[in-house]
Write an enzyme that holds these catalytic residues in place. Structure first.
Site, PDB file in Angstrom:
ATOM      1  N   LYS A  36       0.836  -1.206   0.000  1.00 14.53           N
ATOM      2  CA  LYS A  36       0.000   0.000   0.000  1.00 14.53           C
ATOM      3  C   LYS A  36       0.872   1.257   0.000  1.00 14.53           C
ATOM      4  O   LYS A  36       0.676   2.175  -0.786  1.00 14.53           O
ATOM      5  CB  LYS A  36      -0.936  -0.003   1.202  1.00 14.53           C
ATOM      6  CG  LYS A  36      -1.978   1.116   1.180  1.00 14.53           C
ATOM      7  CD  LYS A  36      -2.735   1.197   2.504  1.00 14.53           C
ATOM      8  CE  LYS A  36      -3.576  -0.033   2.767  1.00 14.53           C
ATOM      9  NZ  LYS A  36      -4.778  -0.088   1.929  1.00 14.53           N
ATOM     10  N   ARG A 106      -3.778   2.890   8.502  1.00 12.26           N
ATOM     11  CA  ARG A 106      -4.061   1.608   7.843  1.00 12.26           C
ATOM     12  C   ARG A 106      -2.803   0.751   7.808  1.00 12.26           C
ATOM     13  O   ARG A 106      -1.685   1.259   7.730  1.00 12.26           O
ATOM     14  CB  ARG A 106      -4.531   1.823   6.402  1.00 12.26           C
ATOM     15  CG  ARG A 106      -5.751   2.695   6.217  1.00 12.26           C
ATOM     16  CD  ARG A 106      -5.977   2.938   4.727  1.00 12.26           C
ATOM     17  NE  ARG A 106      -6.970   3.942   4.446  1.00 12.26           N
ATOM     18  CZ  ARG A 106      -8.238   3.707   4.117  1.00 12.26           C
ATOM     19  NH1 ARG A 106      -8.660   2.459   4.037  1.00 12.26           N
ATOM     20  NH2 ARG A 106      -9.067   4.685   3.865  1.00 12.26           N
ATOM     21  N   GLY A 115      -8.618  -7.284   4.290  1.00 10.90           N
ATOM     22  CA  GLY A 115      -9.508  -7.469   5.432  1.00 10.90           C
ATOM     23  C   GLY A 115      -8.903  -8.167   6.619  1.00 10.90           C
ATOM     24  O   GLY A 115      -9.559  -8.342   7.645  1.00 10.90           O
ATOM     25  N   MET A 117      -6.210  -7.267   8.474  1.00  9.19           N
ATOM     26  CA  MET A 117      -5.601  -6.442   9.507  1.00  9.19           C
ATOM     27  C   MET A 117      -6.448  -5.199   9.739  1.00  9.19           C
ATOM     28  O   MET A 117      -7.472  -4.997   9.106  1.00  9.19           O
ATOM     29  CB  MET A 117      -4.165  -6.120   9.128  1.00  9.19           C
ATOM     30  CG  MET A 117      -3.308  -7.399   9.087  1.00  9.19           C
ATOM     31  SD  MET A 117      -1.670  -7.079   8.523  1.00  9.19           S
ATOM     32  CE  MET A 117      -1.136  -5.986   9.841  1.00  9.19           C
ATOM     33  N   ARG A 362      -3.470  -1.680  -6.015  1.00  8.56           N
ATOM     34  CA  ARG A 362      -2.706  -2.902  -5.789  1.00  8.56           C
ATOM     35  C   ARG A 362      -3.049  -3.866  -6.909  1.00  8.56           C
ATOM     36  O   ARG A 362      -4.072  -3.716  -7.584  1.00  8.56           O
ATOM     37  CB  ARG A 362      -3.030  -3.519  -4.430  1.00  8.56           C
ATOM     38  CG  ARG A 362      -4.479  -3.914  -4.241  1.00  8.56           C
ATOM     39  CD  ARG A 362      -4.753  -4.333  -2.808  1.00  8.56           C
ATOM     40  NE  ARG A 362      -6.175  -4.608  -2.596  1.00  8.56           N
ATOM     41  CZ  ARG A 362      -6.731  -4.768  -1.404  1.00  8.56           C
ATOM     42  NH1 ARG A 362      -5.993  -4.691  -0.316  1.00  8.56           N
ATOM     43  NH2 ARG A 362      -8.034  -5.005  -1.274  1.00  8.56           N
ATOM     44  N   HIS A 478     -16.158  -8.436   1.214  1.00  8.75           N
ATOM     45  CA  HIS A 478     -15.148  -9.329   1.785  1.00  8.75           C
ATOM     46  C   HIS A 478     -15.331 -10.753   1.285  1.00  8.75           C
ATOM     47  O   HIS A 478     -14.381 -11.416   0.845  1.00  8.75           O
ATOM     48  CB  HIS A 478     -15.238  -9.285   3.314  1.00  8.75           C
ATOM     49  CG  HIS A 478     -14.295 -10.229   3.994  1.00  8.75           C
ATOM     50  ND1 HIS A 478     -14.658 -11.510   4.361  1.00  8.75           N
ATOM     51  CD2 HIS A 478     -12.997 -10.082   4.363  1.00  8.75           C
ATOM     52  CE1 HIS A 478     -13.621 -12.099   4.933  1.00  8.75           C
ATOM     53  NE2 HIS A 478     -12.603 -11.256   4.959  1.00  8.75           N
ATOM     54  N   ARG A 584       1.588 -48.283 -12.583  1.00  9.11           N
ATOM     55  CA  ARG A 584       1.720 -49.214 -11.453  1.00  9.11           C
ATOM     56  C   ARG A 584       1.013 -50.523 -11.819  1.00  9.11           C
ATOM     57  O   ARG A 584      -0.218 -50.568 -11.859  1.00  9.11           O
ATOM     58  CB  ARG A 584       1.092 -48.616 -10.199  1.00  9.11           C
ATOM     59  CG  ARG A 584       1.598 -47.237  -9.829  1.00  9.11           C
ATOM     60  CD  ARG A 584       0.760 -46.678  -8.689  1.00  9.11           C
ATOM     61  NE  ARG A 584       1.090 -45.324  -8.305  1.00  9.11           N
ATOM     62  CZ  ARG A 584       0.576 -44.222  -8.858  1.00  9.11           C
ATOM     63  NH1 ARG A 584      -0.300 -44.326  -9.857  1.00  9.11           N
ATOM     64  NH2 ARG A 584       0.927 -43.031  -8.436  1.00  9.11           N
ATOM     65  N   GLU A 768      14.399 -44.761  -4.428  1.00  7.86           N
ATOM     66  CA  GLU A 768      13.474 -44.455  -3.338  1.00  7.86           C
ATOM     67  C   GLU A 768      14.026 -44.870  -1.972  1.00  7.86           C
ATOM     68  O   GLU A 768      13.307 -44.836  -0.975  1.00  7.86           O
ATOM     69  CB  GLU A 768      12.105 -45.100  -3.586  1.00  7.86           C
ATOM     70  CG  GLU A 768      12.173 -46.540  -4.031  1.00  7.86           C
ATOM     71  CD  GLU A 768      10.854 -47.044  -4.605  1.00  7.86           C
ATOM     72  OE1 GLU A 768       9.783 -46.510  -4.247  1.00  7.86           O
ATOM     73  OE2 GLU A 768      10.904 -47.989  -5.405  1.00  7.86           O
ATOM     74  N   SER A 787      14.171 -43.044 -11.884  1.00 10.62           N
ATOM     75  CA  SER A 787      12.957 -42.280 -11.583  1.00 10.62           C
ATOM     76  C   SER A 787      12.875 -42.190 -10.058  1.00 10.62           C
ATOM     77  O   SER A 787      12.843 -43.220  -9.377  1.00 10.62           O
ATOM     78  CB  SER A 787      11.711 -42.966 -12.137  1.00 10.62           C
ATOM     79  OG  SER A 787      10.561 -42.194 -11.856  1.00 10.62           O
ATOM     80  N   GLY A 789      11.353 -41.999  -6.727  1.00 10.83           N
ATOM     81  CA  GLY A 789      10.089 -42.255  -6.028  1.00 10.83           C
ATOM     82  C   GLY A 789      10.098 -41.466  -4.727  1.00 10.83           C
ATOM     83  O   GLY A 789      10.451 -41.990  -3.665  1.00 10.83           O
ATOM     84  N   THR A 790       9.751 -40.186  -4.821  1.00  7.48           N
ATOM     85  CA  THR A 790       9.956 -39.279  -3.684  1.00  7.48           C
ATOM     86  C   THR A 790       9.023 -39.555  -2.511  1.00  7.48           C
ATOM     87  O   THR A 790       9.305 -39.108  -1.397  1.00  7.48           O
ATOM     88  CB  THR A 790       9.815 -37.820  -4.130  1.00  7.48           C
ATOM     89  OG1 THR A 790       8.559 -37.646  -4.810  1.00  7.48           O
ATOM     90  CG2 THR A 790      10.958 -37.428  -5.057  1.00  7.48           C
ATOM     91  N   ASN A 791       7.933 -40.282  -2.748  1.00  7.51           N
ATOM     92  CA  ASN A 791       7.084 -40.644  -1.607  1.00  7.51           C
ATOM     93  C   ASN A 791       7.863 -41.539  -0.640  1.00  7.51           C
ATOM     94  O   ASN A 791       7.984 -41.256   0.551  1.00  7.51           O
ATOM     95  CB  ASN A 791       5.824 -41.374  -2.076  1.00  7.51           C
ATOM     96  CG  ASN A 791       4.982 -40.533  -3.004  1.00  7.51           C
ATOM     97  OD1 ASN A 791       5.135 -39.319  -3.070  1.00  7.51           O
ATOM     98  ND2 ASN A 791       4.092 -41.180  -3.740  1.00  7.51           N
ATOM     99  N   ASP A 792       8.398 -42.642  -1.171  1.00  9.75           N
ATOM    100  CA  ASP A 792       9.159 -43.569  -0.327  1.00  9.75           C
ATOM    101  C   ASP A 792      10.506 -42.993   0.057  1.00  9.75           C
ATOM    102  O   ASP A 792      11.006 -43.252   1.158  1.00  9.75           O
ATOM    103  CB  ASP A 792       9.336 -44.916  -1.037  1.00  9.75           C
ATOM    104  CG  ASP A 792       8.142 -45.835  -0.822  1.00  9.75           C
ATOM    105  OD1 ASP A 792       7.306 -45.520   0.052  1.00  9.75           O
ATOM    106  OD2 ASP A 792       8.043 -46.856  -1.521  1.00  9.75           O
ATOM    107  N   CYS A 854       8.608 -39.477 -10.106  1.00 11.62           N
ATOM    108  CA  CYS A 854       7.229 -39.962 -10.268  1.00 11.62           C
ATOM    109  C   CYS A 854       6.458 -39.970  -8.957  1.00 11.62           C
ATOM    110  O   CYS A 854       5.368 -40.525  -8.890  1.00 11.62           O
ATOM    111  CB  CYS A 854       7.214 -41.353 -10.891  1.00 11.62           C
ATOM    112  SG  CYS A 854       8.072 -42.613  -9.913  1.00 11.62           S
ATOM    113  N   TYR A 874      12.370 -35.003 -16.690  1.00  9.67           N
ATOM    114  CA  TYR A 874      10.909 -34.920 -16.675  1.00  9.67           C
ATOM    115  C   TYR A 874      10.386 -35.048 -15.256  1.00  9.67           C
ATOM    116  O   TYR A 874      11.073 -35.527 -14.359  1.00  9.67           O
ATOM    117  CB  TYR A 874      10.288 -36.006 -17.567  1.00  9.67           C
ATOM    118  CG  TYR A 874      10.441 -37.412 -17.043  1.00  9.67           C
ATOM    119  CD1 TYR A 874       9.522 -37.956 -16.134  1.00  9.67           C
ATOM    120  CD2 TYR A 874      11.496 -38.228 -17.463  1.00  9.67           C
ATOM    121  CE1 TYR A 874       9.658 -39.251 -15.648  1.00  9.67           C
ATOM    122  CE2 TYR A 874      11.648 -39.524 -16.972  1.00  9.67           C
ATOM    123  CZ  TYR A 874      10.730 -40.020 -16.066  1.00  9.67           C
ATOM    124  OH  TYR A 874      10.861 -41.291 -15.579  1.00  9.67           O
TER     125      TYR A 874
END
Length: 903
Positions: A36, A106, A115, A117, A362, A478, A584, A768, A787, A789-792, A854, A874
């Site tokens: 602002k 303000r 809205g 603050m 803004r 709002h 899978r 993984e 590849s 396997g970022t979950n495991d 993946c 990829y």
């Protein structure tokens, strides 16, 4: 007076002035002056009519928070100089009974938090200056109306008095006079109410309302700084990933009044339509009103333009027809601001006695559909570049346009209509409070939050709800602004709606809907319907296709999809996937006769029995793979060999045990014993992944045969060369890959020899496990691709179960132990380092190794930005996140080049 702290101030300047055609700051100083303050300075510099004022920097806020709500010892002197500058420009003096300068106070953080603050208007009024204001304006009613507004706002924001206590006194005053509207109260009525307000405050707080203007000012500044840490602001920052340590600036500005008569007005506008993106002036105003009246929904606002009036079927006059000269000036300002900032602007303005004043500009919040249209059209207008257009769309916001809308052929019962405040459709059970909405959503319910009007305190319930319905408020209320920013459907200003909070029901004429009953809202049409209405899949706009083509031209990384069925594969292609990064195979085993054959294989006592069962599965797998290869028509397909532990395929219910026993021609007791033997204490780290292939190589042998035979079949049909990518899961060592690659190569040789053709394929592995990442250089001697396997990999790096971590990760985030859920956004410092090590070591061994990801992180924009830095080839994600990944990958490339061009 300011509470000072001892010691040297760390900043050289705490206060920056603006006004009178010049400013000490500019739009590039948002970190210091907040959005602002920076934009007020910029508007002053480019010659727009801005009431003079000054900004206390975000560094003051940091100082205030870190030093027990005290101020730097040199701040007061700077503030006095800045205040004197305002007095000189305006020709009035702060606290002068005869010619008083009044100011607004303000907040203004570097990121817009509408809205969230606190604000105080008309500051400087007291029992003496109100008389001076009455004399100068020639309107005692206006003066005392302004005074009571100041007391209400100041007492609520600074002193902590509940707002409803003032409303009750006003209602009592109207009842005494026998009127129904605030506008029917006269000067003496407001003067009486001012006395009652002050008496109520003193009774509640045990001290009188502060009448010294300087005391008022310092306490208001402190309240605004303190509001940075109020609960609604904290919640908003958490939802929008705004750091707590940014702090807020405070803007003190000379008041201009939109409530001095019929030649006065106040309003809010957008330089383009924030719902559709149309290049048309869009906004609302009120004659003889102050700014909060527009956004609070206290009065029904009027449209700025004749086109808006017609579109909303309003009978109230548009500014374009009743104040044509002012409207013309405002339209010129609109074009000036949009050209200057090169983006849609959300502006606030006041007209005081026929003179236009700009109070704020803004970057305008907008729906995703609008953002796409605006970005594309601005690029086509040469206002921005194509790269800037790509950089301006929030990838996660694409979710808003990738979800169902109401089926136009469905039978509906319209309950009422309101304003189409935020597009999209939502069904859910009615909740009348934000807390109730949040609680129900936490139990898995779809909720519609129904309020008379929303306020910043409702932010948590609005976020939890599927949609929002209000009885009051306009298109810039709002509820409307916040819902658009969150991507929630919203119908605002449904005037027929009567909401009875104590009775927990709402009524339209003679129809009542109770809490817990289901309704549907259409935020694009402004309709409210009884019950749940069927939905259909969305159609993507031309602007979406155009922008995504620009994104595809800008990005380096390819985007694939995780898909296991023909339906998912087709959806992935429709959304622009360039291959399948994870198919899978286990998901194919859980249907009908397949699961029976799979269970036969698991229950077999020897290899011959397993091979017999696998022969039943082979044609089923071959059909699945062939259909996927045909759909992808030569695009890469990565097939993961069987990964989950075998116990997942076995039955536990008595009737299922009996069915398996019959199919395998064994007794039920034998099946129970086999199930017991396969039980593992920690199956996710047990006999799964490549460990199954090592123990039962015939499983992977069957799968490899199905893949190769399917590739030949699909290649013949499509006339495309199919090059399967066969992925070995959960490998920790090169030896595991060598053993299983030998099985795969042998099967390939057998199939190729039988069919008389040469097979082209690749064998790679999922990274993984931390050991695999650290030994990637050795593993790459055998694996042709990785590849991640970022979950495991996240589970094993942290020692966390993602199925259970949700019970305590929020506490870790709240205590700052982790900045975010590591299963949503990649942990760059830990898991990210493992990925970097694996990439570096893998490339060192095999220069042309293909690297991808993946896991779920493949659809997370923040994670994608990291994957760009390590040079993955990829990312792969769920089909519906493919557009998100395409856009995020483009932005990652542009950001790496330094060419994002964001405004």
């Amino acid at each position: 007076m300011a509470k000072k702290a001892k010691g040297k101030s760390p900043a050289s300047k705490w206060v920056y002035g603006f006004g009178g055609g010049k400013a000490e700051g500019d739009a590039g100083m948002k970190e210091l002056l907040g959005g602002k303050g920076a934009n007020l300075a910029e508007m002053s510099t480019i010659g727009l009519p801005v009431p003079p004022g000054f900004t206390l920097t975000t560094e003051v806020c940091t100082y205030f928070e870190e030093r027990g709500q005290s101020y730097p010892d040199d701040l007061e002197a700077e503030l006095d100089l800045a205040l004197a500058s305002i007095e000189k420009i305006v020709g009035a003096k702060f606290g002068d009974p005869a010619n008083p300068l009044l100011v607004s106070v303000r907040s203004g953080g570097r990121a817009s938090m509408p809205g969230m603050m606190d604000t105080v208007l008309n500051l400087g009024l007291n029992d003496e200056t109100v008389e001076g204001l009455a004399t100068l304006s020639g309107d005692a009613r206006f003066a005392y109306d302004s005074y009571r507004r100041f007391i209400q706002m100041y007492a609520s924001v600074v002193l902590g008095v509940e707002h409803h206590q003032f409303e009750e006194l006003i209602e009592f005053g109207k009842d005494e006079k026998g009127v129904t509207l605030d506008t029917e109260l006269e000067a003496d009525d407001w003067k009486t109410l001012v006395g009652r307000f002050k008496a109520m405050i003193e009774e509640n707080l045990g001290m009188p309302f502060p009448l010294d203007p300087r005391d008022q000012l310092w306490r208001a500044i402190g309240a605004v700084f303190a509001s940075w840490m109020n609960q609604r602001a904290i919640t908003y920052r958490r939802l929008h990933n705004i750091p707590d340590d940014w702090g807020t600036a405070v803007n003190v500005q000379a008041m201009v009044f939109g409530n001095m008569g019929e030649n006065c007005a106040t309003g809010v506008a957008f330089t383009r339509n924030p719902s559709t993106g149309e290049n048309a002036f869009y906004g609302e105003y009120l004659v003889n009103a102050q700014g909060e009246d527009v956004v609070a929904g206290i009065r029904t606002p009027q449209n700025l333009t004749l086109a808006g009036k017609a579109a909303n079927k309003s009978k109230l006059p548009a500014m374009e027809e009743v104040m044509p000269d002012i409207f013309g000036q405002l339209d010129t300002v609109r074009r000036t601001l949009e050209t200057h900032y090169r983006d849609v602007q959300d502006i606030e303005f006041t007209v005081q006695k026929g003179m236009l004043w700009m109070l704020q500009t803004r970057t305008g919040k907008r729906t995703t559909q609008a953002a796409l249209r605006i970005a594309v059209e601005m690029a086509q207008e040469k206002l921005i570049t194509r790269e800037e257009a790509v950089a301006r769309i929030d990838p996660l916001a694409l979710d808003q346009i990738l979800h169902p809308t109401l089926d136009p052929n469905a039978n509906i019962t319209i309950l009422t209509r309101g304003l189409p405040a935020s597009p999209g459709a939502a069904s859910g059970i009615v909740a009348f409070t934000a807390d109730e909405a949040e609680a129900l959503a936490g139990k898995g319910e779809d909720v519609i939050l129904v309020r008379i009007e929303t306020s910043p305190e409702d932010i948590h319930g609005m976020h939890a709800a599927r949609g929002i319905l209000t009885a009051r408020g306009g298109m810039t209320s709002h509820a409307a602004v916040v819902a658009r920013g969150m991507g929630r459907a919203c119908v605002a200003g449904a005037g027929e709606l009567r909401i009875d909070i104590p009775a927990r029901q709402m009524t339209v004429r003679d129809v009542s809907v109770k809490a817990g009953e289901r309704i549907t809202i259409d935020g694009g049409a402004g309709t409210v319907m009884l019950g749940e209405v069927p939905t259909i899949q969305p159609t993507l706009s031309d602007e979406f296709e155009t922008l995504m083509s620009w994104a595809d031209g800008a990005r380096r990384m390819k985007v694939r999809a995780n898909a296991d069925t023909p339906v998912d594969v087709r959806a992935a292609l429709d959304f622009g996937a360039e291959g399948i990064g994870l198919c899978r195979t286990e998901h194919m085993f859980f249907e009908g006769e397949r699961i029976v054959a799979m269970r036969e294989m698991i229950l077999a006592e020897d290899e011959a029995g397993r091979r017999s069962a696998l022969q039943k599965i082979l044609p089923m797998q071959r059909r699945d793979f062939a259909e996927i290869f045909e759909i992808m028509a030569g695009l890469p397909v990565t097939i993961r060999l069987l990964d989950p532990p075998l116990h997942e395929f076995l039955p536990h219910q008595d009737h299922e045990l009996e069915e398996v026993a019959r199919a395998a021609e064994v007794d039920v007791a034998h099946v129970r014993r086999r199930v017991a033997r396969l039980y593992e204490t920690n199956p996710m780290l047990g006999h799964r992944g490549c460990r199954l292939g090592i123990t039962y190589p015939e499983i992977y042998e069957m799968q490899a045969r199905a893949i190769f035979e399917a590739a030949i079949e699909a290649g013949a049909k499509t006339k495309q060369t199919i090059v399967p990518e066969i992925m070995i899961p959960l490998a920790a060592t090169k030896a595991e890959i060598d053993i299983l690659k030998e099985v795969i190569d042998r099967v390939a040789s057998e199939v190729a020899s039988r069919e008389g053709i040469k097979l082209d394929y690749q064998v790679g592995t999922m990274i993984e496990l931390p050991r695999a990442a650290l030994r990637a250089g050795e593993i790459a001697k055998s694996a042709e691709f990785f590849s991640f396997g970022t979950n495991d990999l996240t589970q094993t790096a942290y020692g966390l179960s993602r199925d259970d971590a949700g019970n305590f990760l929020p506490d870790y985030q709240a205590k700052g132990i982790v900045p975010h859920d590591p299963f949503v956004t990649i942990d760059i410092d830990g898991v990210g380092e493992l990925i970097s090590i694996a990439c570096e070591r893998g490339r060192k061994t095999r220069k042309d190794i293909k690297l991808g990801i993946c896991g779920e992180h493949g659809g997370d924009p923040a994670s994608i930005a990291f994957f760009e830095t390590v040079g993955l080839d990829y990312v792969s994600c769920s089909p519906y996140r493919v557009p998100i990944a395409r856009l995020a990958a483009a932005q990652a490339t542009l950001g790496k080049k330094g060419g994002d061009g964001t405004a």
